[in-house]
Design a protein around this motif. Structure first.
Motif, PDB file in Angstrom:
ATOM      1  N   THR A 196       0.855  -1.186   0.000  1.00  0.00           N
ATOM      2  CA  THR A 196       0.000   0.000   0.000  1.00  0.00           C
ATOM      3  C   THR A 196       0.887   1.232   0.000  1.00  0.00           C
ATOM      4  N   SER A 197       0.613   2.168  -0.874  1.00  0.00           N
ATOM      5  CA  SER A 197       1.386   3.413  -0.880  1.00  0.00           C
ATOM      6  C   SER A 197       0.447   4.606  -0.918  1.00  0.00           C
ATOM      7  N   PHE A 198       0.877   5.652  -0.244  1.00  0.00           N
ATOM      8  CA  PHE A 198       0.099   6.889  -0.159  1.00  0.00           C
ATOM      9  C   PHE A 198       1.053   8.060  -0.322  1.00  0.00           C
ATOM     10  N   ASN A 199       0.770   8.934  -1.281  1.00  0.00           N
ATOM     11  CA  ASN A 199       1.643  10.062  -1.566  1.00  0.00           C
ATOM     12  C   ASN A 199       0.853  11.368  -1.533  1.00  0.00           C
ATOM     13  N   TYR A 200       1.471  12.384  -0.971  1.00  0.00           N
ATOM     14  CA  TYR A 200       0.862  13.716  -0.924  1.00  0.00           C
ATOM     15  C   TYR A 200       1.840  14.723  -1.531  1.00  0.00           C
ATOM     16  N   GLU A 201       1.315  15.627  -2.365  1.00  0.00           N
ATOM     17  CA  GLU A 201       2.153  16.635  -3.018  1.00  0.00           C
ATOM     18  C   GLU A 201       1.514  18.006  -2.867  1.00  0.00           C
ATOM     19  N   HIS A 202       2.333  18.954  -2.441  1.00  0.00           N
ATOM     20  CA  HIS A 202       1.888  20.339  -2.336  1.00  0.00           C
ATOM     21  C   HIS A 202       2.815  21.214  -3.161  1.00  0.00           C
ATOM     22  N   ALA A 203       2.240  21.939  -4.113  1.00  0.00           N
ATOM     23  CA  ALA A 203       3.027  22.797  -5.000  1.00  0.00           C
ATOM     24  C   ALA A 203       3.052  24.218  -4.447  1.00  0.00           C
ATOM     25  N   PHE A 204       4.237  24.659  -4.000  1.00  0.00           N
ATOM     26  CA  PHE A 204       4.388  26.043  -3.552  1.00  0.00           C
ATOM     27  C   PHE A 204       4.364  26.993  -4.749  1.00  0.00           C
TER      28      PHE A 204
END
Length: 282
Positions: free
Chosen positions: A168-176
């Motif tokens: 199981t993989s979970f990724n979060y991305e926030h673009a400044f």
């Protein structure tokens, strides 16, 4: 010489696609068939107290007209365990600057996949010459806002040795900004051989400079929940990636400082590591 090498590798894979396509019917390969995700990579690694290590990786996907568009063939050569458990690229031994435990861990594979839906596919294959495995994979992405995105992946796999397991993989991305982003990536794998589940996590900043040039800095950690020391290694790594020739020969340089600890070792060690990867895309 680079152009000739790429042309020959591409020609060989297209020939193989045409040959396999003919096994399943009369539609010619030119009628919608193509080779995608072609990668041929060479890695050179140095890790303190372990010395030098090299390996070669290969992978490619063949969309075959005679398999009615939704099915495909895939093949290549990579770490056998990472192939079966479907480890995210971020947490492969190559990216974590770890040498292969045994040369036998690198093996060839070939398999058949079927896209059940847009984000679900089923795969079955053979690796290491005769060992069978199967996978069911789900991938889903959500855009929380213009700047925030999450991705969820679930792979259920089966082998004769492990029976059933899952990653199981979970990724979060926030673009400044359009060029600067924060990535938080996580993966957990359960098999018959793991104590609890084996987990990996990374948190880092990624800065793009255009033309596939990317600089990143990450904090990474790995462990197993059932072990006495649940945190087996943590450290930092810095990576620079850029084209070396045109847009299909990509170079990558990774440097890291890690603090590993075995379950029977009283104290943590300190290890420097440097890796250089060269990948030809075809």
């Amino acid at each position: 010489m680079l152009e000739q090498t790429r042309t020959k590798v591409r020609g060989l894979t297209v020939w193989l696609g045409e040959t396999v396509n003919d096994w399943f019917g009369d539609r010619p390969f030119e009628d919608g068939g193509e080779v995608t995700h072609g990668r041929l990579g060479l890695r050179l690694l140095w890790r303190q107290d372990e010395g030098w290590d090299t390996n070669v990786r290969l992978r490619a996907r063949f969309d075959l007209p005679n398999l009615r568009d939704k099915a495909y063939i895939f093949l290549g050569r990579q770490n056998e365990r990472e192939l079966v458990t479907d480890q995210p690229e971020t947490f492969t031994r190559e990216q974590q600057l770890l040498e292969e435990r045994r040369k036998e861990d690198q093996s060839g594979f070939i398999g058949l996949g079927y896209a059940l839906r847009r984000n679900i596919d089923l795969r079955a294959g053979v690796r290491g010459g005769y060992k069978v495995y199967a996978q069911a994979r789900l991938r889903k992405q959500w855009a929380l806002s213009v700047q925030d995105r999450i991705e969820f992946r679930e792979t259920v796999f089966w082998t004769v040795k492990d029976h059933f397991g899952s990653t199981t993989s979970f990724n979060y991305e926030h673009a400044f900004t359009p060029a600067l982003a924060l990535h938080w990536q996580n993966a957990a794998t359960i098999t018959k051989e793991t104590d609890g589940f084996a987990w990996s996590s990374s948190l880092g900043l990624f800065r793009q400079f255009g033309d596939q040039r990317v600089l990143s800095g990450e904090i990474v950690a790995t462990g197993e929940t059932g072990m006495r020391d649940k945190l087996s290694e943590y450290g930092v790594r810095v990576k620079w990636q850029q084209p070396v020739y045109r847009d299909w020969l990509i170079g990558e340089l990774i440097a890291g400082h890690f603090w590993p600890k075995g379950d029977e070792e009283p104290e943590r060690e300190q290890r420097w590591a440097v890796g250089a990867n060269l990948e030809m895309r075809f």
